[in-house]
Motif scaffolding. Sequence first.
Motif, PDB file in Angstrom:
ATOM      1  N   HIS A  79      -6.587  -9.072  -8.425  1.00 12.25           N
ATOM      2  CA  HIS A  79      -6.509 -10.045  -7.320  1.00 12.25           C
ATOM      3  C   HIS A  79      -5.181 -10.798  -7.247  1.00 12.25           C
ATOM      4  N   HIS A 132      -9.499 -10.866 -14.439  1.00 12.11           N
ATOM      5  CA  HIS A 132      -9.308 -11.334 -13.068  1.00 12.11           C
ATOM      6  C   HIS A 132      -8.439 -12.581 -13.109  1.00 12.11           C
ATOM      7  N   ASP A 134     -12.392  -2.460  -6.786  1.00 10.02           N
ATOM      8  CA  ASP A 134     -13.209  -3.601  -7.217  1.00 10.02           C
ATOM      9  C   ASP A 134     -14.668  -3.452  -6.794  1.00 10.02           C
ATOM     10  N   HIS A 154     -15.659  -1.917 -11.228  1.00 11.85           N
ATOM     11  CA  HIS A 154     -16.786  -2.279 -12.103  1.00 11.85           C
ATOM     12  C   HIS A 154     -17.817  -1.162 -12.013  1.00 11.85           C
ATOM     13  N   HIS A 188      -8.892  -0.992 -10.812  1.00 11.39           N
ATOM     14  CA  HIS A 188      -9.894  -2.040 -11.081  1.00 11.39           C
ATOM     15  C   HIS A 188     -11.221  -1.683 -10.423  1.00 11.39           C
TER      16      HIS A 188
HETATM   17 ZN    ZN Z   1     -13.357  -7.254 -10.415  1.00  6.15          ZN
END
Ligand code: ZN
Length: 482
Positions: free
Chosen positions: A280, A241, A331, A85, A83
């Motif tokens: 998460h 998420h 993340d 971005h 994960h």
């Molecule tokens: Zn994220």
Amino acid sequence: MCSTSQTSKVAYCFKGTFVHSTNCSPMEILRDHIMGVSSNGKIEFFEHARNQAGLERKWRFNRSDIRELDNHEFCMPGMVDTHIHASQYSFSGTALDLPLLDWLDKYTFPTESKYKEQELAKNIYSKVVRRTLKNGTTTACYFATIYKDSSLLLAEIAHNYGQRAFVGKVSMDINNHVTNYKETTDGSIAETERFIRELLERKYCRVKPIVTPRFAVSCSEKLLQELGELAEIYGTHIQSHISEADGEMKRVKALFPNYKNYADVYDKNKLLTDKTVMAHGCYLSDEELELFRERGAAISHCPSSNLSLCSGHLDVRKVLEHRVKIGLGTDVAGGYSPSMLDTIRRAMDTSKVLFIQHELGQKIDGSSLHSPHINQPTMPTSQTLLIQKEKYAAITYKEAFRLATLGGSQALNIDDVTGNFQVGKEFDAVLVSPTVPDGPFEVFADDTFEDIVQKFLFLGDDRNIKEVYVAGKQVVPLPNAA
Ligand code: ZN
Ligand code: GUN
């Protein structure tokens, strides 16, 4: 284009120490082994070096095809970032002073809105792919932005650098009042379908589209429904998420009052499958975890982000006990570091925090369980020992290593292809050199090999990552800066 070569001629061999995980063992250290990698990037054999002569005859390779590792060097599987971005890489290491929903409005959406601009996207996406590869991430599961064309550019860049990747064009049609960074429902569905089709048409062998509803807060029910349909039609992976932070949970409850819980919102819209990875999950209930297990859906544990945005903690031990697939995610930029080694450390820190809380909770009487006033662990007495129930076990460094490699490949449902050094899988690997000049730690004469591996996990960095391979192809050292 994807190579479909069926040849299984051994192209090269590595000889020395290998470190990897299996389902039975979180970490195996295999000294004096030899591994053969074929011209199509697969591991053809992996055996003790005492069998070398027989292997040379069987596979017809020469001594000159063997790369002998130095004394302290070892090969480990490439790490899997489940994960990240890519579009937030430009502000990683900054802007960690707000809780999730405010952080999205103030920093994230304004940044992502700039990716309509192809030159900006090309610059930052190249940098994040290079940085993650350099840090040993051989597989990355990326969020891009809502813009189809620059999301395709990210896929192209990952492909060109040779990284294995899932790339998601983000879908979001509601609840962004701050900027123009929002899609219409129909526009989002149409652009997502175009993105999937165009990326599939490129036939990249190791870069695939992934359906990416940002999270339930940003998506109308209709959008979620249509994205679930698209994922089913095209057989794609899905990422989003879930249950990350308190404010988010409250919004989801208010937006989706007719659903049983957060997981149910995704499940009823066909978004919880065995190709789903949800980031998460700090606040998932036992019932929701059971649903994850039944569906074969996975969790991406993002401990750095959970700490930085003060979102919460994921109890990895509980997730493992529920037999839910789990990997690690940086993340970026909620997590400040693009390094999976850093994520391994944060995962262990988080687990130890939970251990401390558990110990304190066990050693006091029920009425003051988790009292904030109790801040000194007490020595166990016969009475406190009576109260103690099961011992809580923090995850070990070996388990964290497995989460970052094999666990990640299982979470992304690609463990038939990568994640460890099982014969038949593709050779995704990091060559670690613990004793580089000016390196980040020392190796002493009485260190065992296990000590050295442990030091690399706790203290190592990209200076120790000498080479990286994806499907047998060397991708680090990187080509010179563009
Ligand atoms: Zn994220
Ligand atoms: N939830 C929705 N979007 C995001 C994001 O960009 N980062 C994190 N950490 N959580 C999110």
